[in-house]
Design a protein around this motif. Sequence first.
Motif, PDB file in Angstrom:
ATOM      1  N   THR A  68       0.819  -1.206   0.000  1.00  0.00           N
ATOM      2  CA  THR A  68       0.000   0.000   0.000  1.00  0.00           C
ATOM      3  C   THR A  68       0.850   1.252   0.000  1.00  0.00           C
ATOM      4  OG1 THR A  68      -0.091  -0.173   2.404  1.00  0.00           O
ATOM      5  CG2 THR A  68      -1.936  -1.104   1.177  1.00  0.00           C
ATOM      6  N   GLU A  69       2.188   1.081   0.224  1.00  0.00           N
ATOM      7  CA  GLU A  69       3.077   2.228   0.198  1.00  0.00           C
ATOM      8  C   GLU A  69       3.502   2.522  -1.232  1.00  0.00           C
ATOM      9  OE1 GLU A  69       6.283   1.119   2.673  1.00  0.00           O
ATOM     10  OE2 GLU A  69       5.071   0.926   4.474  1.00  0.00           O
ATOM     11  N   PRO A  70       3.858   3.777  -1.513  1.00  0.00           N
ATOM     12  CA  PRO A  70       4.325   4.094  -2.862  1.00  0.00           C
ATOM     13  C   PRO A  70       5.651   3.436  -3.133  1.00  0.00           C
ATOM     14  CG  PRO A  70       4.670   5.964  -1.390  1.00  0.00           C
ATOM     15  CD  PRO A  70       3.867   4.961  -0.621  1.00  0.00           C
ATOM     16  N   PRO A  71       6.003   3.222  -4.417  1.00  0.00           N
ATOM     17  CA  PRO A  71       7.302   2.634  -4.758  1.00  0.00           C
ATOM     18  C   PRO A  71       8.431   3.417  -4.138  1.00  0.00           C
ATOM     19  CG  PRO A  71       5.903   2.814  -6.706  1.00  0.00           C
ATOM     20  CD  PRO A  71       5.189   3.531  -5.600  1.00  0.00           C
ATOM     21  N   GLY A  72       9.465   2.672  -3.683  1.00  0.00           N
ATOM     22  CA  GLY A  72      10.581   3.297  -2.990  1.00  0.00           C
ATOM     23  C   GLY A  72      11.502   4.034  -3.922  1.00  0.00           C
ATOM     24  N   GLN A  73      12.415   4.765  -3.332  1.00  0.00           N
ATOM     25  CA  GLN A  73      13.405   5.499  -4.088  1.00  0.00           C
ATOM     26  C   GLN A  73      14.749   4.812  -3.970  1.00  0.00           C
ATOM     27  OE1 GLN A  73      12.538   8.132  -5.930  1.00  0.00           O
ATOM     28  NE2 GLN A  73      10.426   7.770  -5.286  1.00  0.00           N
ATOM     29  N   GLY A  74      15.599   5.004  -4.963  1.00  0.00           N
ATOM     30  CA  GLY A  74      16.953   4.466  -4.900  1.00  0.00           C
ATOM     31  C   GLY A  74      16.971   2.979  -5.073  1.00  0.00           C
ATOM     32  N   LEU A 196       9.841  -0.691  -7.865  1.00  0.00           N
ATOM     33  CA  LEU A 196       8.427  -1.055  -7.810  1.00  0.00           C
ATOM     34  C   LEU A 196       8.128  -2.155  -6.806  1.00  0.00           C
ATOM     35  CD1 LEU A 196       7.737  -1.133 -11.661  1.00  0.00           C
ATOM     36  CD2 LEU A 196       7.357   0.770 -10.088  1.00  0.00           C
ATOM     37  N   VAL A 197       9.044  -3.106  -6.641  1.00  0.00           N
ATOM     38  CA  VAL A 197       8.817  -4.238  -5.735  1.00  0.00           C
ATOM     39  C   VAL A 197      10.066  -4.430  -4.882  1.00  0.00           C
ATOM     40  CG1 VAL A 197       7.241  -5.371  -7.361  1.00  0.00           C
ATOM     41  CG2 VAL A 197       9.682  -5.939  -7.406  1.00  0.00           C
ATOM     42  N   THR A 198      10.025  -5.396  -3.972  1.00  0.00           N
ATOM     43  CA  THR A 198      11.172  -5.620  -3.095  1.00  0.00           C
ATOM     44  C   THR A 198      12.340  -6.209  -3.877  1.00  0.00           C
ATOM     45  OG1 THR A 198      10.521  -7.868  -2.514  1.00  0.00           O
ATOM     46  CG2 THR A 198       9.634  -6.086  -1.143  1.00  0.00           C
ATOM     47  N   GLU A 199      13.538  -6.114  -3.277  1.00  0.00           N
ATOM     48  CA  GLU A 199      14.715  -6.673  -3.937  1.00  0.00           C
ATOM     49  C   GLU A 199      14.613  -8.189  -4.059  1.00  0.00           C
ATOM     50  OE1 GLU A 199      19.577  -6.792  -3.724  1.00  0.00           O
ATOM     51  OE2 GLU A 199      18.414  -6.338  -1.920  1.00  0.00           O
ATOM     52  N   LYS A 200      14.041  -8.841  -3.042  1.00  0.00           N
ATOM     53  CA  LYS A 200      13.891 -10.297  -3.119  1.00  0.00           C
ATOM     54  C   LYS A 200      13.041 -10.679  -4.329  1.00  0.00           C
ATOM     55  CE  LYS A 200      12.040 -14.346  -0.752  1.00  0.00           C
ATOM     56  NZ  LYS A 200      11.333 -14.835  -1.959  1.00  0.00           N
ATOM     57  N   GLU A 201      11.915  -9.983  -4.531  1.00  0.00           N
ATOM     58  CA  GLU A 201      11.066 -10.283  -5.681  1.00  0.00           C
ATOM     59  C   GLU A 201      11.795  -9.999  -6.994  1.00  0.00           C
ATOM     60  OE1 GLU A 201       6.600  -9.221  -4.916  1.00  0.00           O
ATOM     61  OE2 GLU A 201       7.863  -7.830  -3.782  1.00  0.00           O
ATOM     62  N   THR A 202      12.540  -8.897  -7.026  1.00  0.00           N
ATOM     63  CA  THR A 202      13.281  -8.558  -8.243  1.00  0.00           C
ATOM     64  C   THR A 202      14.317  -9.628  -8.558  1.00  0.00           C
ATOM     65  OG1 THR A 202      12.987  -6.212  -7.757  1.00  0.00           O
ATOM     66  CG2 THR A 202      14.679  -6.788  -9.363  1.00  0.00           C
ATOM     67  N   ASN A 203      15.066 -10.057  -7.514  1.00  0.00           N
ATOM     68  CA  ASN A 203      16.034 -11.140  -7.690  1.00  0.00           C
ATOM     69  C   ASN A 203      15.372 -12.388  -8.232  1.00  0.00           C
ATOM     70  OD1 ASN A 203      18.869 -10.821  -7.080  1.00  0.00           O
ATOM     71  ND2 ASN A 203      18.265 -10.191  -5.040  1.00  0.00           N
ATOM     72  N   VAL A 232       3.144  -2.285 -12.362  1.00  0.00           N
ATOM     73  CA  VAL A 232       3.981  -3.481 -12.518  1.00  0.00           C
ATOM     74  C   VAL A 232       3.619  -4.212 -13.814  1.00  0.00           C
ATOM     75  CG1 VAL A 232       4.638  -5.696 -11.509  1.00  0.00           C
ATOM     76  CG2 VAL A 232       4.318  -3.707 -10.028  1.00  0.00           C
ATOM     77  N   HIS A 233       2.306  -4.367 -14.081  1.00  0.00           N
ATOM     78  CA  HIS A 233       1.870  -4.980 -15.346  1.00  0.00           C
ATOM     79  C   HIS A 233       2.476  -4.253 -16.541  1.00  0.00           C
ATOM     80  CE1 HIS A 233      -1.025  -8.081 -14.283  1.00  0.00           C
ATOM     81  NE2 HIS A 233      -1.637  -7.271 -13.422  1.00  0.00           N
ATOM     82  N   HIS A 234       2.385  -2.930 -16.528  1.00  0.00           N
ATOM     83  CA  HIS A 234       2.878  -2.140 -17.654  1.00  0.00           C
ATOM     84  C   HIS A 234       4.389  -2.272 -17.810  1.00  0.00           C
ATOM     85  CE1 HIS A 234      -0.809   0.773 -17.907  1.00  0.00           C
ATOM     86  NE2 HIS A 234      -1.090  -0.465 -18.271  1.00  0.00           N
ATOM     87  N   PHE A 235       5.103  -2.311 -16.684  1.00  0.00           N
ATOM     88  CA  PHE A 235       6.562  -2.461 -16.754  1.00  0.00           C
ATOM     89  C   PHE A 235       6.941  -3.781 -17.436  1.00  0.00           C
ATOM     90  CE2 PHE A 235      10.312  -4.518 -14.952  1.00  0.00           C
ATOM     91  CZ  PHE A 235      11.295  -3.599 -15.296  1.00  0.00           C
ATOM     92  N   ILE A 236       6.324  -4.867 -17.004  1.00  0.00           N
ATOM     93  CA  ILE A 236       6.676  -6.179 -17.552  1.00  0.00           C
ATOM     94  C   ILE A 236       6.282  -6.266 -19.026  1.00  0.00           C
ATOM     95  CG2 ILE A 236       6.216  -8.665 -17.393  1.00  0.00           C
ATOM     96  CD1 ILE A 236       5.918  -8.248 -14.360  1.00  0.00           C
ATOM     97  N   ASN A 237       5.105  -5.751 -19.369  1.00  0.00           N
ATOM     98  CA  ASN A 237       4.681  -5.804 -20.769  1.00  0.00           C
ATOM     99  C   ASN A 237       5.556  -4.932 -21.655  1.00  0.00           C
ATOM    100  OD1 ASN A 237       2.558  -7.588 -20.308  1.00  0.00           O
ATOM    101  ND2 ASN A 237       1.149  -5.945 -19.743  1.00  0.00           N
TER     102      ASN A 237
END
Length: 667
Positions: A68-74, A196-203, A232-237
Amino acid sequence: MLPSFSYLTEHAGFRGTIKNSPSDFVVTELEVPELFLRDTRAELLQRTSEAPPAQSSQCPREPKRRRTEPPGQGAPACPRDAAGGGCAATPGKSESEGDPELRAGLGEACPLESLLGKPVSELLNKFACDLKDTWGLENNADAGTREFSLGPRLDKKIRADLHSAVRQKFPFLVTVTRDNEMIVKGNPDYRELCQLVTEKETNDFFKFLDAKLENSTFSFEPDGNKEHRKVVHHFINRKFGKLLETKSFTVTDVNDQPNMSITVRFREKSWSRKRSAGGFQEKQDVYTAFTLQKENLETLEAIGLLAAELDILPSDFSYTGIKDKKAITLQPMIVKKVTPERLKEIGNKMEKKGMKIFNIRPAYQHLRLGQLKGNHFDIVVRDLQHHSHDSSADLKERISEAMKSVETKGFVNYYGPQRFGQGQIVQTDQIGLALLNEKMVKAVKLFFTPEDTDDPVNNAKRYFLQTEDAKGTLVMLPEFKVREKMLLRALNRYGVNHEGCTKAWLNIPHSLRIFYVHAYCSKIWNEAASYRLKTYGSKVVEGDLVCLEENGESISLNDKVVLPMVGHSVKYPSNKVGQWYHERLSKDELELCKFRVSPLHLNIPGCYRLILKTVQNLSYFLESSEKEIKIEDNHLNDLKVSLHISFDLDPSCYATVCLREIMKCNF
């Protein structure tokens, strides 16, 4: 076979006969990677989803963000291990501690240190962590331009292994090749997804993307924010739309509350585009693994018989290598579109045709040529004798001397006779040369050149060359001659002219078309290796192509000196051998060849092959017709003695070539 080609060793050798019967030459393919032979994917996927939580590290990880939080920075900081080494790729077990079957299932490559050497590996680790640190700094323009060179890598397979190993250990890095030099840099797509998502998910997402396991899916963590899911949908597509597709599903979150999660899967031909209301509508191919034992059959001929019996295409079979005809061979195979039960049904019929099928079990992915660890050989050499010029020597001593010499020094890594069609009037390399010269009609007629025997297959070929009656020839051929029938059907439809013959070659699988071209390239390599040894001997000379060891030194040919297999992306030696290549190709009217046959969709980049190879686990004993003769016994000259020899060879090495070096004779 290789009548005038150079030998490496100088021992006298001896004479004998091989392949008196198939049981005298037994070939067993060594272990195939577990990835392709697992019974199901369920256990692998379950283990992936149940990875234990991350252990603490010296460098803190980014705290997990709520959806529910906005995407993080950095970008998150890079966790360094206790030794100051690489970045942690995935939470849970470390690279060295992970379950080996799980690592195999995820496609983990050889450890980077074994591929790069410790000094370069440590520098890469430092580069990776420094890069991640700069990602966390605002307004750092340098972050997207940093690069690290792994140096020139001439061998295509080594480059592929390095690409895979880097991506698996550091999913946030990408590798590119520039003129055979491997460059590592940051992956901007990884950095963007980390926003957009956590580092674990990105990994985990990028490891899923790199593994490309057929029919696999990946799910992000539950996300109750519809607008965020849309981003996230738009990024992946946008980034991976040609490869992946996404859909949101209702799931249960950690609080047992219904929530939404994005699931990703590969766009594959084996998937139906049709979706059900509840999710993806699957149309999965069935894969069945088995071990094929064949006797006095070529691999492609055996596949033709199996395909005809199962009513499928030969291209539905996958295997890791071509095995000898005049032998008993055992090799793993995988067949698509056939269930284990169906394969078991044809077992008795296949035994009558010289094949046994056993160890049948479900699989989920095909095999690839060259994807084997090697082969084990059990060979009997009969009718042992001296060479005519050496009749006064002791035979036992000659055999012992030959074994020790080749075990110590190795052998010239020539391609063996089965690569070219041993004993055939027209060999496969001649067809390959015609295809490279785009002489399509000539290639077809070479293919249908009969042997001097009176049997249905050769009678049919003879009839075709005399009449060009493709339809009549089809009726004469046995069902298992699948390649011939594929060509003839197209020739019947389009005619025996340049256009018709081109379409006929396109009518057979790509792997079979390129097989003939590779045979020609192999012939040129054999001639080049012999010329190299005759010209310079076994010492490394200026202009040689050398794959250096970690310390940058190489003192003999056995230390990674290679010759190129001709193609459009190889470098040639800068000494006399390079000039020889150009003159040899000119002789075959290929001096301007681009090694791309566009009408047949053939692309031949070329590669590099070691000039010398070693034999492993060599053992032998002598046996008379009455009793075993121990190595201590003398006076073997007057006895009828056979030699039993066992050894292992690396992939793409030929036992007949090794025996040629041992015995100093051609077969």
